[in-house]
Design a protein around this motif. Structure first.
Motif, short mmCIF file in Angstrom:
data_model
loop_
_atom_site.label_atom_id
_atom_site.label_comp_id
_atom_site.label_asym_id
_atom_site.label_seq_id
_atom_site.Cartn_x
_atom_site.Cartn_y
_atom_site.Cartn_z
N TYR A 199 -7.02 1.40 1.01
CA TYR A 199 -6.38 2.60 0.48
C TYR A 199 -7.35 3.57 -0.22
N THR A 258 1.12 3.72 -1.87
CA THR A 258 0.04 2.88 -1.35
C THR A 258 0.60 1.66 -0.61
N THR A 259 -0.31 0.87 -0.07
CA THR A 259 0.06 -0.22 0.84
C THR A 259 0.77 -1.37 0.14
#
Lengths: 701, 263
Positions: free
Chosen positions: A224, A256-257
């Motif tokens: 990220y 974000t992930t």
């Protein structure tokens, strides 16, 4: 006394304990602006218009047209733009960047975006866009299933998981010497460097990335940071001033992930006495809206999908697919916690259906040295599946307690698991990681790109160099990772920082020692001046791997674990409360016992959260509970007594016998929890096993 | 932000200006941080010492509006007269929140998940409101008119909570999203006497007394019947923390547990 094997003071300990350590948000530069990301508010569609509804005085405004090179994050595939051009694929996708020196003005700026909306796709089972598919075929699973006495089938599901590193993503981009420097909270500075080179193209050759003190990563700062760093750089180059972007917790959680949600199906053939004869496994990962790292997460997930068991006829088919949700990414365990959850719960169901004791079923089938894994790898003497299983069963008095807890609110369950250390297959060979030792006037400096993200990189590397070189621990310093100054030792991921980078450092130290010719570093420096030794990683020469068939030596070595969870179920509220966890793990040899224990305790806590508490609520493709109040990770009061047992079975290819450890503890807790619930008669096949899920769950007749 | 140093001072400011009173700010800062705080003008009453005490007046237990959770936990008076409030206070947030959060603030914030509210509702507590024009008393159960809506006027301040003597065994249970630092998915307080008094949080837009259930239990003493009525009497919802189905089921379980443990 040797440094390796003793719990020496952390290199970063004093700074962190006294508050002296500088994290990204502690750092300012003269003339610095603050950056803000304007994000999509629909999960799928096209931008029709953008209207800036504020006084633009003092603002720097960036959109995709400001990208000097390629508007694509350079990862496995270049499909993800830094800034949306027209097509929106997920909620919270970056569209526009703003910077201003006044944070309040920045926050108050209103941007109106109109969209043409399309119907979003959220169900991975309905997705027809496959990012990556994998087939691992060993033997003939169809024929083996046909001759099996018994066939057991099951489907298992796991949810998203949020990293909750204590420090959110944040970077500062600083223009310098015809280029730009990034200071930021990152796991992999060289990944960021690669992404920025692609973003900026040849117009800006001078780019460097410096890791600031980093408050946790867990994979969430693997890929990220390239995105947020790219954004800061675009704003910095346009304004000509340093630009800081720090996400707050909500933005970090929404944008974000996360860990890939998974659906894993098992169809398993056995003999009546419990021997595995066929394992047919289907793995589906929800990749989200862009490829990012999904192919490699799927790869590791599939390789671990058959668990630590021997079965000649195995087929593992995996797919990572597109959905209109923010991309899922790296997270401690990297696909294995999902698939090992499935296989371990499935094994428990097999034991139940065959009427075999679950420990006995694992004894019959667990891998031993000389056995072949699902990818056909022949295991060496560092395979410890039986060692950890027997130790855990004995230490917890498992059989007696299992019997004793029957019919009560208390229960006990276990999981057996393994985790490959380092990059998969030929990955370490292709990486060509390097590490460097530099003589200083007082000792040596370690110069690698490996980052300290709380796990103990600096300390553990310094211990290895200390003993290999035979100098005091205090004389070894560790350079702050700066891509213009350190060797590219590869990313700080995949449980490789000790085993792989530590190994290169050990070899560097041996070479340096020879060059010193009996002198101490200080003596040598005075007489001869600076000296640098740099070496490249040489993986074991016996590693054979075929990337097309996915057969061969998937990992140079594996860590092994057996977790035993005792828990109590509240009959009124259906809350499952772990009361004791015994984590027996073998990872070669602990370089720093206290830090290693910390990794196991932390990973186990994270695994218990994954099992019971941590539920990401997605609404219209965005995380609806994006606060620490409503996305609940375990507090100390949620954590049970923990008994950590570190067993040793040295790996000859690691420094001082060490294997990788970081991810292993994440794989075991969830299946152990669910297997304990099953022993109580609760047919749970999904995590998180929240009280709501348990309340509505079928009971086993 | 203005600050008041005395109650008179605070009431005069509230008469002259529209300001939101702030005590520990433990709820307010959360809204501020999320950008969801609508109010812009505040009156800091943290320093108004006369609102801080915990005392007995006649047979009433009087909790100053600024009594913090920590002071409730430490008060021998509260421990003797209203132990279920001590239990509730212990389960609010962490120590920092307990040091800053106040019982008056919990009422004023009016979250249906407020942990002290079922206790006060079950204890027939009275909210004492004061303005420059005088004082009035409202039963907590009549204080809320809807989701975070109350009968309090903008010029009024919650100055105290009066709790009449509580006869019978007290019982409290919070079901949070985890073991600590959690918002309630369901919270219940009960008093077991000839007429049981039972209140729930997080099952409706406001804290609720389940009076039909109470009546059935008072007249028949049959917990099965009581649980059946309770299931009809409350209508919880699905939200990001839990489900209607779970809340309903757990509410009846808690009622049964209360009945069994206080018999």
């Amino acid at each position: 006394m040797a440094a390796v094997g003793s719990s020496v003071a952390r290199k970063d300990g004093i700074g962190k304990a006294t508050g002296g350590a500088k994290y990204a948000d502690d750092i300012t530069f003269p003339g610095m602006l603050f950056g803000r990301t304007i994000r999509s508010t629909i999960p799928r569609g096209r931008i029709r218009s953008i209207e800036l509804d504020f006084d633009r005085t003092g603002f720097t405004i960036v959109d995709y047209r400001d990208v000097p090179g390629k508007n694509a994050v350079d990862l496995m595939s270049q499909d993800q733009p830094f800034l949306v051009e027209r097509e929106v694929r997920h909620m919270a996708e970056p569209i526009l960047l703003l910077a201003h020196e006044d944070r309040e003005k920045l926050a108050a700026a209103r941007v109106k975006i109109e969209y043409e909306e399309d119907t979003p796709l959220f169900d991975p089972e309905k997705s027809e866009q496959v990012f990556k598919s994998i087939d691992i075929v060993k033997g003939d699973v169809v024929a083996a299933l046909a001759r099996a006495d018994v066939i057991v089938e099951g489907t298992y599901r796991t949810g998203h998981q949020e990293h909750i590193y204590i420090e959110p993503n944040g970077v500062i981009a600083v223009p310098e010497d015809g280029g730009v420097a990034i200071h930021g909270s990152v796991q992999c500075p060289f990944y960021v460097l690669k992404a920025l080179r692609c973003l900026l193209g040849s117009a800006h050759p001078n780019v460097r990335v410096i890791q600031t003190e980093t408050g946790g990563g867990f994979g969430g700062k693997e890929e990220y940071p390239s995105m947020i760093a790219g954004h800061a750089v675009l704003l910095a180059l346009k304004s000509g001033r340093p630009v800081k972007i720090i996400y707050d917790r909500v933005e970090d959680m929404i944008a974000t992930t996360k860990r890939h949600p998974a659906i894993v199906r098992h169809r398993t053939g056995l003999t009546r006495d419990g021997r595995l004869v066929a394992m047919d496994i289907d793995v589906l990962f929800d990749g989200g809206a862009y490829v990012t790292l999904s192919p490699t997460v799927l790869s590791r997930g599939c390789i671990h999908a058959a668990g630590p068991y021997r079965c000649d006829d195995t087929r593992i088919q995996g797919r990572a697919v597109f959905t209109n949700t923010p991309p899922n990414g790296a997270f401690r365990g990297f696909g294995a916690p999902q698939t090992e959850f499935a296989v371990e719960v499935h094994m428990e169901r097999i034991a139940e259906q065959l009427g075999i004791d679950p420990v006995e079923l694992r004894r019959i089938n667990a891998l031993r040295p000389g056995d072949r894994t699902a990818t056909g790898q022949i295991l060496r003497d560092d395979c410890s599946a039986h060692m950890v299983l027997e130790a855990a069963v004995k230490r917890t008095d498992f059989a007696r307690k299992r019997e004793q807890y029957k019919g009560t609110n208390r229960t006990i369950g276990l999981s057996l698991f393994f985790h490959g250390a380092g990059f998969t297959g030929a990955g370490e060979r292709n990486l060509k990681s390097k590490a460097r030792l530099e003589l200083t006037p007082n000792g040596v400096r370690i110069a690698t790109g490996s980052t300290e993200i709380g796990q103990g990189t600096r300390t553990m590397h310094a211990q290895i160099v200390t003993d290999a070189l035979g100098i005091p621990y205090e004389d070894v310093e560790v350079a702050q990772p700066d891509t213009s100054k350190v060797a590219d030792s590869g990313p700080t991921v995949a449980s490789r920082t000790c085993m792989v980078v530590g190994k290169i450092l050990e070899e560097c130290a041996h070479e340096l020692k020879e060059k010193l010719g009996g002198l101490s570093p200080a003596e040598y420096y005075v007489r001869n001046g600076p000296l640098t030794v740099e070496r490249m990683y040489e993986p074991p020469d016996w590693i054979q791997w075929d990337d097309n068939t996915y057969l061969g030596d998937a990992y140079a070595t594996y860590g092994w674990g057996c977790d035993v969870v005792e828990l109590e179920l509240d009959p009124d509220t259906y809350e499952a409360r772990p009361v004791k966890v015994t984590a027996v793990q073998e990872f070669g040899r602990p370089i720093h016992p206290a830090l290693a224990r910390g990794q196991i305790e932390g990973g186990t806590a994270q695994g218990l959260g994954y099992a019971l508490l941590e539920r990401v609520v997605m609404r219209n493709g965005a995380m609806a509970n994006s606060t620490l109040t409503n996305y609940t990770i375990p507090t100390t009061l949620d954590m049970p007594e923990m008994d950590v047992v570190m067993l040793e079975n040295p790996y000859p290819g690691g420094p001082f016998g060490a294997k990788g450890l970081g991810e292993l503890p994440m794989d075991g807790p969830a299946p152990a929890v669910v297997n304990a619930l099953r022993h109580m008669g609760l047919d749970v096949r999904e995590i998180p096993a929240t009280p709501e899920l348990i309340a509505g769950c079928r009971t086993i007749a | 932000m203005r600050s008041a140093t005395s109650l008179d001072d605070a009431l005069r400011i509230l008469r002259d200006e529209r300001r939101t009173p702030v005590a520990g700010a433990t709820d307010l800062y959360v809204a501020l941080n999320f950008g969801t705080l609508e109010q812009k003008r505040f009156l800091d009453i943290w320093a108004v010492e006369e609102l801080r005490g915990i005392s007995e007046r006649g047979d009433m237990l009087v909790l100053g509006a600024l009594a913090t959770y920590t002071s409730l936990i430490r008060s021998p008076l509260v421990a003797r007269r209203l132990p279920m409030l001590v239990e509730a206070a212990r389960q609010v947030g962490g120590v920092q929140i307990q040091n800053r959060g106040t019982v008056g603030g919990n009422i004023a914030n009016g979250s249906p998940a407020g942990d002290s509210l079922p206790v006060l509702a079950a204890a027939d507590a009275v909210v004492v409101l004061r303005s420059v024009d005088g004082e009035r008393r409202v039963l907590l159960t009549q204080y809320y008119t809807g989701y975070r809506a109350t009968v309090m006027r903008p010029d009024e301040l919650i100055v105290a909570i009066e709790v009449p003597p509580v006869e019978g065994k007290q019982w409290f249970r919070k079901v949070g999203t985890r073991a600590a630092q959690a918002i309630s998915k369901i919270v219940m307080a009960g008093v077991r006497s000839s007429h049981p008094r039972i209140a729930f949080g997080s099952v409706a837009p406001t804290v609720v007394r389940v009076s039909r259930t109470e009546r059935v239990l008072a007249s028949t003493g049959d917990i099965d019947e009581g649980a059946g009525v309770l299931a009809e009497e409350i209508a919880p919802i699905d939200d990001i923390r839990s489900t209607a189905e779970y809340r309903l089921r757990v509410a009846t379980n808690l009622l049964r547990r209360f009945w069994a443990e206080t018999s």
